[in-house]
Design a protein around this motif. Structure first.
Motif, short mmCIF file in Angstrom:
data_model
loop_
_atom_site.label_atom_id
_atom_site.label_comp_id
_atom_site.label_asym_id
_atom_site.label_seq_id
_atom_site.Cartn_x
_atom_site.Cartn_y
_atom_site.Cartn_z
N VAL A 1 0.84 -1.20 0.00
CA VAL A 1 0.00 0.00 0.00
C VAL A 1 0.88 1.24 0.00
O VAL A 1 0.64 2.21 -0.74
N ARG A 2 1.94 1.22 0.80
CA ARG A 2 2.88 2.35 0.87
C ARG A 2 3.49 2.62 -0.51
O ARG A 2 3.62 3.77 -0.93
N ARG A 3 3.84 1.56 -1.25
CA ARG A 3 4.44 1.72 -2.59
C ARG A 3 3.46 2.35 -3.58
O ARG A 3 3.84 3.21 -4.36
N VAL A 4 2.20 1.93 -3.53
CA VAL A 4 1.20 2.53 -4.43
C VAL A 4 1.06 4.02 -4.14
O VAL A 4 1.03 4.85 -5.06
N LEU A 5 1.01 4.38 -2.87
CA LEU A 5 0.88 5.80 -2.51
C LEU A 5 2.12 6.59 -2.93
O LEU A 5 2.00 7.72 -3.41
N ALA A 6 3.29 6.01 -2.75
CA ALA A 6 4.53 6.70 -3.11
C ALA A 6 4.64 6.94 -4.61
O ALA A 6 5.28 7.89 -5.05
N ALA A 7 3.99 6.10 -5.40
CA ALA A 7 4.06 6.22 -6.85
C ALA A 7 3.09 7.28 -7.40
O ALA A 7 3.11 7.56 -8.60
N ASN A 8 2.27 7.86 -6.54
CA ASN A 8 1.28 8.84 -6.97
C ASN A 8 1.44 10.12 -6.18
O ASN A 8 1.68 10.09 -4.98
N GLU A 9 1.26 11.26 -6.84
CA GLU A 9 1.40 12.55 -6.15
C GLU A 9 0.13 13.00 -5.47
O GLU A 9 0.17 13.66 -4.46
N GLY A 10 -1.02 12.65 -6.03
CA GLY A 10 -2.28 13.13 -5.50
C GLY A 10 -2.88 12.19 -4.48
O GLY A 10 -2.32 11.15 -4.14
N PHE A 11 -4.04 12.57 -3.98
CA PHE A 11 -4.78 11.76 -3.04
C PHE A 11 -5.50 10.65 -3.79
O PHE A 11 -6.00 10.85 -4.89
N ARG A 12 -5.55 9.46 -3.19
CA ARG A 12 -6.18 8.28 -3.80
C ARG A 12 -7.13 7.65 -2.80
O ARG A 12 -6.84 7.60 -1.61
N SER A 13 -8.23 7.12 -3.30
CA SER A 13 -9.17 6.42 -2.43
C SER A 13 -8.66 5.01 -2.15
O SER A 13 -7.81 4.48 -2.88
N ALA A 14 -9.20 4.40 -1.11
CA ALA A 14 -8.84 3.02 -0.80
C ALA A 14 -9.19 2.10 -1.97
O ALA A 14 -8.44 1.18 -2.29
N GLN A 15 -10.31 2.37 -2.62
CA GLN A 15 -10.72 1.55 -3.76
C GLN A 15 -9.75 1.69 -4.92
O GLN A 15 -9.45 0.70 -5.61
#
Length: 127
Positions: free
Chosen positions: A9-23
């Motif tokens: 989950v941390r890697r997915v967030l690190a790969a994106n600059e904006g806010f993302r939903s759990a889905q």
């Protein structure tokens, strides 16, 4: 929950600059072949939020969205309402106001959340 799932989950967030939903995070992980469940994604996001590694923002419709923190310092966000681009900003005036208003009313351990929304230059230029 294993640290491996939290790390995913941390890697997915690190790969994106904006806010993302759990889905959105769940969909990305599943598309990459992960067998992670949506409940596990929510648990990982809660743990990462509790540890201060991710920021949580509520959208206008009340949905929680998440973003990897760029700093460990207390901060606020300036968010483009068109593309979601986010800039971490400090707000010393807000900090003083929150502390002052808490003291004025006898509150202790005052915390606050401030999010500022607008249109970024790129989106404003393309409108």
């Amino acid at each position: 929950m294993t640290t491996t799932r939290r790390e995913a989950v941390r890697r997915v967030l690190a790969a994106n600059e904006g806010f993302r939903s759990a889905q959105d995070i769940f969909a990305d992980l599943r598309a990459d072949g992960s067998k992670i469940g949506l409940t596990t994604v929510y648990r990982a996001l809660q743990a990462l939020s509790d540890s201060g590694e991710v920021d949580v923002l509520r959208t206008n419709d009340g949905e929680a969205v998440y973003r990897a923190c760029a700093t460990e310092q207390h901060h606020h966000h300036l968010v483009c309402r068109s593309c979601g681009r986010t800039v971490e900003v400090e707000g010393p005036t807000v900090e003083r106001w929150a502390e002052s208003i808490g003291k004025e009313h006898g509150f202790t351990e005052v915390t606050h959340t401030v999010e500022v929304f607008g249109t970024c230059p790129a989106c404003a230029g393309s409108a």
